[in-house]
Motif scaffolding. Structure first.
Motif, mmCIF file in Angstrom:
data_model
loop_
_atom_site.group_PDB
_atom_site.id
_atom_site.type_symbol
_atom_site.label_atom_id
_atom_site.label_comp_id
_atom_site.label_asym_id
_atom_site.label_seq_id
_atom_site.Cartn_x
_atom_site.Cartn_y
_atom_site.Cartn_z
ATOM 1 N N ARG A 125 40.824 45.602 38.206
ATOM 2 C CA ARG A 125 41.209 44.111 38.455
ATOM 3 C C ARG A 125 40.394 43.773 39.666
ATOM 4 N N ILE A 126 40.333 42.500 39.793
ATOM 5 C CA ILE A 126 39.467 42.002 41.143
ATOM 6 C C ILE A 126 40.565 40.679 41.508
ATOM 7 N N GLN A 127 40.603 40.535 42.748
ATOM 8 C CA GLN A 127 41.279 39.158 43.052
ATOM 9 C C GLN A 127 40.292 38.265 43.195
ATOM 10 N N LEU A 160 35.288 32.824 46.718
ATOM 11 C CA LEU A 160 34.787 32.650 48.232
ATOM 12 C C LEU A 160 33.951 33.556 48.533
ATOM 13 N N LYS A 161 33.259 34.251 47.715
ATOM 14 C CA LYS A 161 31.758 35.095 47.979
ATOM 15 C C LYS A 161 32.416 36.279 49.131
ATOM 16 N N LEU A 162 33.354 36.799 48.982
ATOM 17 C CA LEU A 162 33.802 37.858 49.869
ATOM 18 C C LEU A 162 33.886 39.261 49.242
ATOM 19 N N HIS A 163 33.710 39.367 47.847
ATOM 20 C CA HIS A 163 33.658 40.607 47.012
ATOM 21 C C HIS A 163 32.345 41.365 47.413
ATOM 22 N N PRO A 164 32.250 42.449 47.844
ATOM 23 C CA PRO A 164 31.205 43.242 48.276
ATOM 24 C C PRO A 164 30.346 43.517 47.087
ATOM 25 N N GLN A 165 30.828 43.766 45.841
ATOM 26 C CA GLN A 165 29.890 44.158 44.744
ATOM 27 C C GLN A 165 29.862 43.112 43.679
#
Length: 211
Positions: A141-143, A149-154
């Motif tokens: 699962r991904i927040q 907000l374009k903060l997820h590194p992947q």
């Protein structure tokens, strides 16, 4: 004698629990999407969509289903509590293209979670060239706020991207690499407005949304 006392204590605890629930009644906790951006990350799509590949061959998901609901379930019997959880789901199914892709957005206590799942159609023969298993893109699962907000590194975000002949705007790329000799969609190109706009498979086949 000790057994009788132990049974009596257990009975008293059960009676106390029952009376507590009957006096307090059932409390309901509501978990709705935290922001408008999360709420709109999965949107309603047409009942069917068509893709075209680099050889100009058409591929269709002829069963695209959008579901939005309040899922009511009791998760806390010991504290007499019901939870109402907001959920949005988008299913890409096909009778011709065997694998299915599922987007699932679930509200939680503090954050909203997004699941993206590759799910094998169990009714299709295991001799199919497509991977006959199940996996999740990026993680279980991904927040979702870390994505928009374009903060997820992947998760790669593109203001605009060209796949074959068209340019699509505001596209997120979800990728998963698995050890298999079978064919599977390695990269999913997703737009909150248009849904899946493109797919690149592990054999480099590229599908582009036909609008």
């Amino acid at each position: 004698m000790k057994t009788v006392k132990l049974n009596f204590i257990i009975l008293c605890i059960l009676m106390l629990y029952s009376s507590c629930c009957s006096i307090r009644g059932t409390s309901v906790k509501h978990y709705y999407f935290k922001t408008f951006l999360a709420e709109e990350f999965i949107s309603n799509q047409p009942d069917s969509i068509v893709f075209i590949d680099q050889q100009n061959v058409l591929h269709s998901f002829n069963q695209v289903a959008f579901i939005r609901e309040i899922d009511t379930k009791n998760e806390c019997h010991q504290c007499c509590e019901d939870n109402e959880i907001e959920k949005t789901m988008l299913f890409y199914n096909s009778k011709v293209f065997e694998p299915n892709i599922i987007f699932d957005l679930i509200a939680d206590k503090k954050v909203d979670y997004l699941y993206i799942t590759y799910n094998w159609n169990a009714n299709v023969s295991t001799n199919s060239p497509y991977y006959n298993g199940t996996f999740n893109y990026i993680s279980n699962r991904i927040q979702v706020d870390s994505i928009y907000l374009k903060l997820h590194p992947q998760v790669i975000y593109n203001d605009s991207i060209r796949l074959l002949n068209k340019v699509f705007k505001e596209v997120y790329v979800f990728e998963e690499i698995i050890p298999t000799g079978k064919i599977y969609p390695q990269k999913i190109y997703y737009s909150p407005i248009k849904g899946i706009v493109g797919i690149i498979f592990n054999n480099n086949d590229t599908w582009e949304l036909v609008e």
